[in-house]
Design a protein around this motif. Structure first.
Motif, PDB file in Angstrom:
ATOM      1  N   GLY A  47      -0.599  -0.902  -6.504  1.00  0.00           N
ATOM      2  CA  GLY A  47      -0.784  -2.154  -5.784  1.00  0.00           C
ATOM      3  C   GLY A  47      -0.446  -2.051  -4.305  1.00  0.00           C
ATOM      4  N   THR A  48      -0.806  -3.092  -3.562  1.00  0.00           N
ATOM      5  CA  THR A  48      -0.578  -3.134  -2.121  1.00  0.00           C
ATOM      6  C   THR A  48       0.366  -4.270  -1.758  1.00  0.00           C
ATOM      7  OG1 THR A  48      -2.520  -4.544  -1.852  1.00  0.00           O
ATOM      8  CG2 THR A  48      -2.839  -2.176  -1.556  1.00  0.00           C
ATOM      9  N   GLY A  49       0.944  -4.168  -0.557  1.00  0.00           N
ATOM     10  CA  GLY A  49       1.758  -5.236  -0.007  1.00  0.00           C
ATOM     11  C   GLY A  49       0.935  -6.134   0.900  1.00  0.00           C
ATOM     12  N   LYS A  50       1.629  -7.044   1.573  1.00  0.00           N
ATOM     13  CA  LYS A  50       0.942  -8.019   2.423  1.00  0.00           C
ATOM     14  C   LYS A  50       1.538  -8.048   3.835  1.00  0.00           C
ATOM     15  CE  LYS A  50      -1.897  -9.534  -0.750  1.00  0.00           C
ATOM     16  NZ  LYS A  50      -1.781  -8.385  -1.647  1.00  0.00           N
ATOM     17  N   ASP A  51       2.018  -6.887   4.290  1.00  0.00           N
ATOM     18  CA  ASP A  51       2.572  -6.794   5.641  1.00  0.00           C
ATOM     19  C   ASP A  51       1.475  -7.088   6.661  1.00  0.00           C
ATOM     20  OD1 ASP A  51       3.913  -6.210   7.961  1.00  0.00           O
ATOM     21  OD2 ASP A  51       4.272  -4.109   7.499  1.00  0.00           O
ATOM     22  N   THR A  52       1.752  -7.987   7.591  1.00  0.00           N
ATOM     23  CA  THR A  52       0.740  -8.398   8.568  1.00  0.00           C
ATOM     24  C   THR A  52       0.807  -7.608   9.864  1.00  0.00           C
ATOM     25  OG1 THR A  52       2.184 -10.115   9.484  1.00  0.00           O
ATOM     26  CG2 THR A  52       0.732 -10.745   7.656  1.00  0.00           C
ATOM     27  N   THR A  53       1.817  -6.762  10.041  1.00  0.00           N
ATOM     28  CA  THR A  53       1.950  -6.043  11.312  1.00  0.00           C
ATOM     29  C   THR A  53       1.007  -4.843  11.341  1.00  0.00           C
ATOM     30  OG1 THR A  53       3.727  -4.663  10.443  1.00  0.00           O
ATOM     31  CG2 THR A  53       4.363  -6.711  11.519  1.00  0.00           C
ATOM     32  N   GLY A  54       0.489  -4.562  12.514  1.00  0.00           N
ATOM     33  CA  GLY A  54      -0.283  -3.345  12.720  1.00  0.00           C
ATOM     34  C   GLY A  54      -1.748  -3.414  12.367  1.00  0.00           C
ATOM     35  N   GLY A  55      -2.198  -4.436  11.664  1.00  0.00           N
ATOM     36  CA  GLY A  55      -3.610  -4.539  11.315  1.00  0.00           C
ATOM     37  C   GLY A  55      -4.415  -5.216  12.402  1.00  0.00           C
TER      38      GLY A  55
END
Length: 199
Positions: free
Chosen positions: A124-132
């Motif tokens: 699975g993946t996370g939902k980190d919003t930084t860097g995208g």
């Protein structure tokens, strides 16, 4: 799609590559070999191991756009599955090219939305919003993909071409198809490839 984009979709990716389009890494394959894509790239830069920017891209891209997503080399995550596919269908997007893995393969095959990826991974993946980022230049392999580039994919792989080059690539592809049709006729008539190509 413009007439130029539609025309490129008539040709195979091998022909388009030989006519000037740039191939993406050969590991990017359709989940179903029968799937094809042709459309303008809506680019997505993912934070490694996180897919929140794919959720955002679904609602920023226009109908018919092909999502083209880089993962920063973190390939072994299931960035995309049946929920995102269902949303992409509802948004009438043209397909997905993901430099990483997907999951929920049985459901994806049943839904029929064309997905090109490096393979399958249940992680699975996370939902980190930084860097995208969205709608910015991205790099897949050694290829820079720009927003609005034309993207064509089939069982042989995926190629991209700047929109401004589409007419030239289409003309070259048509000439190449005509030439190869002539070669096939000559082979059927008994000539050898050695003679035809002067080897």
């Amino acid at each position: 799609m413009t007439a130029q984009a539609t025309r490129l979709g008539e040709f195979g990716t091998a022909t388009l590559h030989e006519s000037g389009a740039t191939p993406l890494p050969p590991q990017l394959r359709p989940l179903d070999p029968a799937w094809r894509i042709c459309g303008y790239a809506f680019t997505v830069r993912l934070t490694p191991g996180n897919n929140i920017w794919l959720h955002r891209a679904l609602y920023a891209a226009a109908p018919g756009d092909v999502l083209v997503a880089s993962t920063g080399g973190a390939f072994e995550f299931g960035y995309w599955g049946d929920i995102l596919t269902s949303a992409a269908i509802a948004r009438r997007l043209g397909g997905l090219v993901l430099d990483g893995c997907v999951r929920d393969s049985a459901e994806l095959l049943q839904l029929g939305f064309p997905v090109f990826s490096r393979g399958l991974c249940v992680r699975g993946t996370g939902k980190d919003t930084t860097g995208g980022d969205l709608d910015a230049d991205i790099t897949i392999g050694s290829v820079v993909v720009r927003p609005g580039d034309l993207v064509v994919g089939d069982a042989d792989g995926v190629v991209v071409s700047p929109r401004e080059d589409a007419a030239v690539v289409g003309e070259r592809a048509a000439r190449r198809e005509d030439k190869e049709a002539s070669v096939r006729r000559r082979i059927a008539a008994g000539e050898s490839t050695l003679d035809i190509y002067g080897f």
